[in-house]
Design a protein around this motif. Structure first.
Motif, mmCIF file in Angstrom:
data_model
loop_
_atom_site.group_PDB
_atom_site.id
_atom_site.type_symbol
_atom_site.label_atom_id
_atom_site.label_comp_id
_atom_site.label_asym_id
_atom_site.label_seq_id
_atom_site.Cartn_x
_atom_site.Cartn_y
_atom_site.Cartn_z
ATOM 1 N N ALA A 194 0.851 -1.198 0.000
ATOM 2 C CA ALA A 194 0.000 0.000 0.000
ATOM 3 C C ALA A 194 0.883 1.244 0.000
ATOM 4 O O ALA A 194 1.028 1.933 1.004
ATOM 5 C CB ALA A 194 -0.926 -0.018 1.208
ATOM 6 N N GLN A 195 1.469 1.513 -1.136
ATOM 7 C CA GLN A 195 2.393 2.642 -1.265
ATOM 8 C C GLN A 195 1.631 3.967 -1.270
ATOM 9 O O GLN A 195 0.452 4.017 -1.618
ATOM 10 C CB GLN A 195 3.188 2.504 -2.572
ATOM 11 N N PRO A 196 2.308 5.049 -0.908
ATOM 12 C CA PRO A 196 1.659 6.355 -0.996
ATOM 13 C C PRO A 196 1.366 6.727 -2.446
ATOM 14 O O PRO A 196 2.005 6.217 -3.379
ATOM 15 C CB PRO A 196 2.678 7.301 -0.363
ATOM 16 N N PHE A 197 0.422 7.627 -2.631
ATOM 17 C CA PHE A 197 -0.002 8.037 -3.970
ATOM 18 C C PHE A 197 1.183 8.487 -4.821
ATOM 19 O O PHE A 197 1.232 8.220 -6.026
ATOM 20 C CB PHE A 197 -1.034 9.163 -3.861
ATOM 21 N N GLU A 198 2.150 9.147 -4.197
ATOM 22 C CA GLU A 198 3.282 9.686 -4.951
ATOM 23 C C GLU A 198 4.054 8.593 -5.688
ATOM 24 O O GLU A 198 4.592 8.836 -6.777
ATOM 25 C CB GLU A 198 4.220 10.447 -4.009
ATOM 26 N N VAL A 199 4.127 7.390 -5.103
ATOM 27 C CA VAL A 199 4.819 6.282 -5.765
ATOM 28 C C VAL A 199 4.093 5.899 -7.044
ATOM 29 O O VAL A 199 4.711 5.720 -8.109
ATOM 30 C CB VAL A 199 4.931 5.073 -4.818
ATOM 31 N N PHE A 200 2.765 5.779 -6.966
ATOM 32 C CA PHE A 200 1.994 5.419 -8.147
ATOM 33 C C PHE A 200 2.023 6.540 -9.187
ATOM 34 O O PHE A 200 2.119 6.281 -10.387
ATOM 35 C CB PHE A 200 0.557 5.082 -7.747
ATOM 36 N N ARG A 201 1.940 7.759 -8.716
ATOM 37 C CA ARG A 201 1.990 8.897 -9.644
ATOM 38 C C ARG A 201 3.303 8.889 -10.413
ATOM 39 O O ARG A 201 3.320 9.084 -11.644
ATOM 40 C CB ARG A 201 1.830 10.209 -8.888
ATOM 41 N N GLY A 202 4.419 8.654 -9.698
ATOM 42 C CA GLY A 202 5.709 8.626 -10.371
ATOM 43 C C GLY A 202 5.786 7.531 -11.419
ATOM 44 O O GLY A 202 6.289 7.756 -12.526
ATOM 45 N N ALA A 203 5.274 6.334 -11.071
ATOM 46 C CA ALA A 203 5.321 5.219 -12.014
ATOM 47 C C ALA A 203 4.445 5.494 -13.229
ATOM 48 O O ALA A 203 4.847 5.246 -14.374
ATOM 49 C CB ALA A 203 4.875 3.940 -11.312
ATOM 50 N N ILE A 204 3.242 6.011 -12.991
ATOM 51 C CA ILE A 204 2.319 6.281 -14.099
ATOM 52 C C ILE A 204 2.851 7.387 -14.998
ATOM 53 O O ILE A 204 2.841 7.270 -16.239
ATOM 54 C CB ILE A 204 0.926 6.640 -13.550
ATOM 55 N N GLU A 205 3.328 8.462 -14.401
ATOM 56 C CA GLU A 205 3.844 9.579 -15.205
ATOM 57 C C GLU A 205 5.036 9.140 -16.041
ATOM 58 O O GLU A 205 5.197 9.571 -17.196
ATOM 59 C CB GLU A 205 4.234 10.750 -14.300
ATOM 60 N N SER A 206 5.886 8.280 -15.477
ATOM 61 C CA SER A 206 7.023 7.773 -16.233
ATOM 62 C C SER A 206 6.550 6.989 -17.460
ATOM 63 O O SER A 206 7.099 7.148 -18.561
ATOM 64 C CB SER A 206 7.891 6.893 -15.340
ATOM 65 N N LEU A 207 5.529 6.168 -17.276
ATOM 66 C CA LEU A 207 4.996 5.384 -18.394
ATOM 67 C C LEU A 207 4.278 6.257 -19.405
ATOM 68 O O LEU A 207 4.176 5.900 -20.592
ATOM 69 C CB LEU A 207 4.066 4.302 -17.858
#
Length: 346
Positions: free
Chosen positions: A328-341
């Motif tokens: 359950a990572q913080p939103f910032e982790v998912f945002r970084g991964a998605i933005e990179s993709l």
């Protein structure tokens, strides 16, 4: 740590013991700091010095021998007898016990800090408070060992977590978002898992608002019930699918997580789920029949087996365009991964 103290220690549920494990090669002042806390303890101020050392870490970290001056100032600020504190710091009388703590940790498999043992069972790293609350609750119920046995069994079955993109089979899975979205995010979830609930309540709404509703992400739901520690999770997953038969998968998904405390640990969870179905305006008889006959049992188990084959061994677990993200990572982790993709790194 404040939450652990206020919620678990001060309430009488936990006795908290601190042992030293100075990583001298990367934190050369850590051993002297451990001595400072113990020397303050001689004057009844161990915890006060402990707190000052962490709060003022930036003031002494990296100073080498100069850290001793900062420790002396902290002792003075705590109204300790400066002469006694200084004599203790120079005496070396705590060198052996600190080294013994470190040797014990190494023997137990500790190789980094912080490291914890709850009734002898290890937890590694600076985990969120919810994990400690959960583990303490299991210990109080006498089922903490079962969780570790389950983890060992799952680890024995699971492949190693993938280090690169993998192909995740999402055919027939429930999803939301644009079918042609450039990013596909798959969640393996357990409806009884407290960390999955936290993800749903705190992080998923932000992902939905910023990426799903804007057409950038298709979000796919797969099941991974850890039934040895969450005995109602399998039935909850089936309940969501039974609701899905009537076009209400997401609504039931949201109710199950949003009201997890109502059915968690309940032997009559099935009846509670039937009630949720009626509240959602579903055909109650059809839903109850679906749940009772186990219409979706095999499908839920197929998701579980697929996850194990991919290296999933806990929940929540995610694959973002096939790239594995655990926990359950913080939103910032998912945002970084998605933005990179999406081609927007940084």
């Amino acid at each position: 740590m404040p939450s652990i103290i206020s919620e678990l220690v001060d309430s009488g549920r936990v006795r908290y013991i601190i042992k030293d494990f100075p990583l001298d090669n990367i934190h050369p002042e850590a051993r002297a700091a451990a001595v400072a806390a113990r020397c303050a303890g001689e004057q009844g101020a161990y915890w006060e010095m402990h707190n000052e050392l962490f709060a003022g870490q930036s003031e002494w970290g990296g100073l080498g021998d100069g850290a001793a001056t900062v420790f002396a100032t902290m002792a003075k600020d705590l109204s300790l007898n400066s002469a006694d504190f200084a004599a203790c710091m120079k005496s070396g009388r705590y060198d052996a016990v600190i080294q013994a703590n470190q040797d014990e940790g190494v023997t137990l498999g500790v190789n980094g800090t912080p490291a914890f043992f709850i009734n002898g069972f290890p937890i590694s790293g600076a985990q969120p408070y919810e994990l400690f609350e959960y583990a303490v609750g299991l210990a109080e119920q006498g089922t903490l060992a079962d969780a570790y046995v389950s983890a060992d069994e799952d680890a024995a079955q699971a492949q190693a977590p993938p280090t690169g993109p993998v192909e995740v089979d999402t055919e027939g899975a429930y999803s939301i978002g644009d079918e042609d979205a450039p990013v596909v995010m798959v969640e393996f979830t357990d409806y009884q898992c407290p960390f999955c609930s936290r993800h749903f309540l705190e992080t998923f709404p932000k992902i939905k608002a910023d990426y799903i509703d804007t057409g950038k992400v298709r979000y796919v739901f797969l099941d991974f019930p850890l039934t040895s520690i969450h005995p109602q999770a399998q039935l909850a997953a089936e309940a969501a699918r039974c609701a899905g038969d009537q076009g209400a998968y997401l609504q039931m998904h949201d109710v199950l997580f949003g009201r997890q405390d109502e059915w968690n640990g309940r032997d009559d969870a099935g009846q509670i789920f039937n009630g949720y179905a009626r509240e959602l305006g579903l055909n109650g008889d059809v839903f109850a029949g679906c749940l009772a006959e186990g219409k979706h049992t095999a499908a839920v188990q197929a998701d579980l087996e697929h996850g194990i084959a991919l290296g999933v061994d806990g929940t929540p677990a995610f694959f973002i365009n096939g790239n594995f993200v655990s926990g359950a990572q913080p939103f910032e982790v998912f945002r970084g991964a998605i933005e990179s993709l999406l081609g927007n790194p940084g």
